[in-house]
Design a protein around this motif. Structure first.
Motif, PDB file in Angstrom:
ATOM      1  N   GLU A 272      -3.598  -8.054 -14.666  1.00 34.45           N
ATOM      2  CA  GLU A 272      -3.898  -6.956 -13.748  1.00 34.45           C
ATOM      3  C   GLU A 272      -5.391  -6.631 -13.759  1.00 34.45           C
ATOM      4  OE1 GLU A 272      -0.309  -4.296 -12.858  1.00 34.45           O
ATOM      5  OE2 GLU A 272      -0.534  -4.194 -15.034  1.00 34.45           O
TER       6      GLU A 272
ATOM      7  N   LEU B   7      -8.014  -3.734 -11.973  1.00 35.90           N
ATOM      8  CA  LEU B   7      -8.161  -2.478 -11.235  1.00 35.90           C
ATOM      9  C   LEU B   7      -9.616  -2.300 -10.829  1.00 35.90           C
ATOM     10  CD1 LEU B   7      -7.257   0.344 -10.239  1.00 35.90           C
ATOM     11  CD2 LEU B   7      -7.555   1.162 -12.594  1.00 35.90           C
TER      12      LEU B   7
ATOM     13  N   LEU C  91      -0.507   0.602 -15.861  1.00 34.40           N
ATOM     14  CA  LEU C  91      -0.728  -0.834 -15.774  1.00 34.40           C
ATOM     15  C   LEU C  91      -0.679  -1.472 -17.165  1.00 34.40           C
ATOM     16  CD1 LEU C  91      -3.659  -0.852 -13.173  1.00 34.40           C
ATOM     17  CD2 LEU C  91      -1.174  -0.796 -12.767  1.00 34.40           C
TER      18      LEU C  91
ATOM     19  N   TYR D  35      -3.473   3.625  -2.619  1.00 30.37           N
ATOM     20  CA  TYR D  35      -3.649   2.408  -3.408  1.00 30.37           C
ATOM     21  C   TYR D  35      -3.168   1.209  -2.611  1.00 30.37           C
ATOM     22  CZ  TYR D  35       1.384   2.221  -4.235  1.00 30.37           C
ATOM     23  OH  TYR D  35       2.735   2.144  -4.054  1.00 30.37           O
ATOM     24  N   THR D  36      -3.643   0.050  -3.013  1.00 34.26           N
ATOM     25  CA  THR D  36      -3.167  -1.233  -2.509  1.00 34.26           C
ATOM     26  C   THR D  36      -3.018  -2.178  -3.687  1.00 34.26           C
ATOM     27  OG1 THR D  36      -4.142  -1.045  -0.304  1.00 34.26           O
ATOM     28  CG2 THR D  36      -3.774  -3.265  -1.126  1.00 34.26           C
ATOM     29  N   VAL D  37      -1.926  -2.924  -3.718  1.00 28.47           N
ATOM     30  CA  VAL D  37      -1.681  -3.927  -4.747  1.00 28.47           C
ATOM     31  C   VAL D  37      -1.520  -5.278  -4.065  1.00 28.47           C
ATOM     32  CG1 VAL D  37      -0.229  -4.650  -6.672  1.00 28.47           C
ATOM     33  CG2 VAL D  37      -0.509  -2.223  -6.167  1.00 28.47           C
TER      34      VAL D  37
ATOM     35  N   SER E  69       0.835  -1.197   0.000  1.00 28.00           N
ATOM     36  CA  SER E  69       0.000   0.000   0.000  1.00 28.00           C
ATOM     37  C   SER E  69       0.868   1.244   0.000  1.00 28.00           C
ATOM     38  CB  SER E  69      -0.932   0.015   1.219  1.00 28.00           C
ATOM     39  OG  SER E  69      -1.762  -1.123   1.222  1.00 28.00           O
TER      40      SER E  69
ATOM     41  N   TYR F  29      -3.292   6.660 -12.901  1.00 27.59           N
ATOM     42  CA  TYR F  29      -2.933   5.389 -12.275  1.00 27.59           C
ATOM     43  C   TYR F  29      -3.116   4.241 -13.270  1.00 27.59           C
ATOM     44  CZ  TYR F  29      -2.407   1.701  -8.826  1.00 27.59           C
ATOM     45  OH  TYR F  29      -1.954   0.594  -8.129  1.00 27.59           O
TER      46      TYR F  29
ATOM     47  N   ARG G 241      -3.350  -9.721 -10.362  1.00 29.16           N
ATOM     48  CA  ARG G 241      -2.616  -8.662  -9.672  1.00 29.16           C
ATOM     49  C   ARG G 241      -3.655  -7.574  -9.415  1.00 29.16           C
ATOM     50  NH1 ARG G 241       1.794  -8.324  -6.493  1.00 29.16           N
ATOM     51  NH2 ARG G 241       3.119  -6.518  -6.973  1.00 29.16           N
TER      52      ARG G 241
ATOM     53  N   HIS H 104      -5.471  -4.304  -8.010  1.00 31.31           N
ATOM     54  CA  HIS H 104      -5.218  -2.917  -7.620  1.00 31.31           C
ATOM     55  C   HIS H 104      -6.510  -2.323  -7.076  1.00 31.31           C
ATOM     56  CE1 HIS H 104      -1.312  -2.545  -9.868  1.00 31.31           C
ATOM     57  NE2 HIS H 104      -1.850  -3.571 -10.501  1.00 31.31           N
TER      58      HIS H 104
END
Length: 272
Positions: free
Chosen positions: A44, A46, A104, A34-36, A22, A100, A70, A72
């Motif tokens: 990915e 989002l 990606l 954000y947190t990944v 984060s 953002y 992944r 987001h």
């Protein structure tokens, strides 16, 4: 930059951000929290939340979404721990999220309500950068003016009775905690982020039929079957004009499937 949230939301945020990375992304002006999560190198995904929500609201579906993606999660400008925007226009929120998203690798975009509105705008603007679009009870449909006026009244509750009507429209089974604390609904929907966004909306922010027909991204529409929150014509508008859209009704949910049936929603998002 905000560093505090109510205790209950703070606990949910810890759950949403668990086992992830984060931080704050410079969206100029202001920073986005954000947190990944999830395996590096995985496709990915989002997630964009709705008005007056945050990363914390996605605590329960997050783990399932992060198993094969992944993941987001973002706090929209002025929400959660993100900085407030310079103004609350839809375009300002969109530009911050766009900065953002464009870093990606062809993410799938998942958007709920206002987040769905933003995700669809992004896909229309950058179709080559989006793998798939998953809209969950999205906003932004062009609907009759009387329905829009009724919606504006619903989302700006002023009394306990107004708050109860809000809950009955937004939830299939309203949470007991919110039913017992109608003042929290009133406070949330009159906060700067909600009041500012609703006050800044303009006619050109809403989608036209022609605009939707130009979409060149695969799109799925997940809809809480009992949604009485958005204007009545919303689902029909998107169903009629999004090209090749696949519509899936989410049972036992209204406007907020991520809160009411998080496991079922996560399965629907990943296609299980």
């Amino acid at each position: 930059m905000s560093a505090r949230e109510p205790f209950a939301l703070g606990l949910l945020r810890k759950l949403a951000e668990a086992q992830g990375r984060s931080g704050y992304f410079d969206a100029g002006p202001g920073a986005l929290r954000y947190t990944v999560r999830g395996p590096e190198g995985a496709p990915e995904l989002l997630v964009l939340h709705g008005l007056s929500d945050s990363i914390a609201g996605w605590a329960r579906p997050a783990s399932a979404l992060a198993r094969r993606h992944r993941l987001h999660l973002l706090d929209l400008p002025g929400h959660g721990l993100s900085d407030p925007p310079a103004d609350h226009r839809l375009e300002s929120l969109l530009c911050a999220v766009e900065r953002y998203a464009l870093q990606l690798q062809r993410p799938s975009l998942v958007g709920h309500s206002l987040g769905g509105w933003l995700a669809l705008k992004l896909a229309l603007r950058h179709p080559e950068r989006v793998r798939e679009l998953v809209l969950i009870n999205p906003g932004g449909a062009s609907v009759p003016e009387d329905q829009l006026a009724a919606f504006r009244a619903l989302v700006q509750p002023r009394t306990a009775a107004d708050a109860r009507r809000y809950l009955a429209a937004a939830f299939h089974r309203p949470p007991l905690a919110l039913r017992l604390l109608p003042g929290e609904i009133i406070k949330a929907m009159h906060a700067d982020n909600a009041r500012g966004f609703l006050g800044a909306l303009e006619a050109e922010d809403f989608f036209t039929a022609a605009e939707l027909r130009s979409l060149r991204v695969p799109v799925r529409l997940l809809w809480g079957r009992h949604d009485k929150f958005l204007p009545e014509a919303t689902l029909g508008f998107f169903r009629a004009h999004l090209p090749g859209v696949r519509v899936e009704l989410i049972e036992d949910a209204a406007h907020c499937p991520h809160l009411e049936v998080p496991a079922a929603l996560a399965r629907a998002i990943v296609g299980d």
